[in-house]
Design a protein around this motif. Structure first.
Motif, mmCIF file in Angstrom:
data_model
loop_
_atom_site.group_PDB
_atom_site.id
_atom_site.type_symbol
_atom_site.label_atom_id
_atom_site.label_comp_id
_atom_site.label_asym_id
_atom_site.label_seq_id
_atom_site.Cartn_x
_atom_site.Cartn_y
_atom_site.Cartn_z
ATOM 1 N N UNK A 174 0.796 -1.223 0.000
ATOM 2 C CA UNK A 174 0.000 0.000 0.000
ATOM 3 C C UNK A 174 0.831 1.277 0.000
ATOM 4 N N UNK A 175 2.146 1.162 0.256
ATOM 5 C CA UNK A 175 2.976 2.358 0.266
ATOM 6 C C UNK A 175 3.979 2.296 -0.882
ATOM 7 N N UNK A 176 4.279 3.459 -1.428
ATOM 8 C CA UNK A 176 5.220 3.545 -2.541
ATOM 9 C C UNK A 176 6.643 3.740 -2.060
ATOM 10 N N UNK A 177 6.815 4.292 -0.881
ATOM 11 C CA UNK A 177 8.149 4.544 -0.369
ATOM 12 C C UNK A 177 8.117 4.899 1.093
ATOM 13 N N UNK A 178 9.288 4.791 1.705
ATOM 14 C CA UNK A 178 9.438 5.108 3.120
ATOM 15 C C UNK A 178 10.790 5.786 3.272
ATOM 16 N N UNK A 179 10.805 6.966 3.849
ATOM 17 C CA UNK A 179 12.036 7.723 4.004
ATOM 18 C C UNK A 179 12.319 7.955 5.475
ATOM 19 N N UNK A 180 13.528 7.640 5.887
ATOM 20 C CA UNK A 180 13.981 7.915 7.248
ATOM 21 C C UNK A 180 14.890 9.130 7.195
ATOM 22 N N UNK A 181 14.642 10.087 8.066
ATOM 23 C CA UNK A 181 15.457 11.295 8.120
ATOM 24 C C UNK A 181 16.051 11.390 9.517
ATOM 25 N N UNK A 182 17.354 11.129 9.643
ATOM 26 C CA UNK A 182 17.983 11.219 10.954
ATOM 27 C C UNK A 182 17.911 12.647 11.494
ATOM 28 N N UNK B 247 5.254 11.301 9.431
ATOM 29 C CA UNK B 247 4.361 12.037 8.545
ATOM 30 C C UNK B 247 3.968 11.145 7.385
ATOM 31 N N UNK B 248 2.804 11.412 6.833
ATOM 32 C CA UNK B 248 2.309 10.687 5.663
ATOM 33 C C UNK B 248 1.766 11.719 4.695
ATOM 34 N N UNK B 249 2.385 11.802 3.532
ATOM 35 C CA UNK B 249 1.985 12.778 2.519
ATOM 36 C C UNK B 249 1.902 14.194 3.090
ATOM 37 N N UNK B 250 2.874 14.546 3.924
ATOM 38 C CA UNK B 250 2.938 15.880 4.497
ATOM 39 C C UNK B 250 2.090 16.091 5.739
ATOM 40 N N UNK B 251 1.301 15.104 6.119
ATOM 41 C CA UNK B 251 0.444 15.209 7.304
ATOM 42 C C UNK B 251 1.157 14.592 8.505
ATOM 43 N N UNK C 224 -2.638 4.264 12.662
ATOM 44 C CA UNK C 224 -2.856 5.630 12.157
ATOM 45 C C UNK C 224 -2.502 5.717 10.670
ATOM 46 N N UNK C 225 -1.401 5.127 10.288
ATOM 47 C CA UNK C 225 -1.003 5.129 8.880
ATOM 48 C C UNK C 225 -2.011 4.346 8.059
ATOM 49 N N UNK C 226 -2.399 3.179 8.532
ATOM 50 C CA UNK C 226 -3.366 2.344 7.816
ATOM 51 C C UNK C 226 -4.690 3.086 7.627
ATOM 52 N N UNK C 227 -5.168 3.774 8.657
ATOM 53 C CA UNK C 227 -6.411 4.532 8.564
ATOM 54 C C UNK C 227 -6.326 5.624 7.525
#
Length: 60
Positions: free
Chosen positions: A12-20, A29-33, A53-56
């Protein structure tokens, strides 16, 4: 937490970014939210709570 999100939502997700970051900052955040902020709550998030929360939000 990354492994939990990927294993449960990999279709269901296209990508996942970790920012140290430093200073006790942990935000999800998800799509800026903003979904979760340790800076606001003062606590590290529960993996299951973040996953739900992400799934919802992906259902919208």
């Amino acid at each position: 937490m990354t492994a939990t999100l990927l294993s449960n939502l990999k279709q269901k997700i296209k990508g996942l970014t970790l920012v140290p970051a430093g200073g006790g900052c942990f935000e999800v955040t998800l799509n800026g939210e903003l979904i979760y902020s340790k800076l606001k709550t003062g606590q590290f998030p529960d993996e299951q709570t973040v996953l739900e929360s992400v799934r919802d939000r992906l259902k919208k």
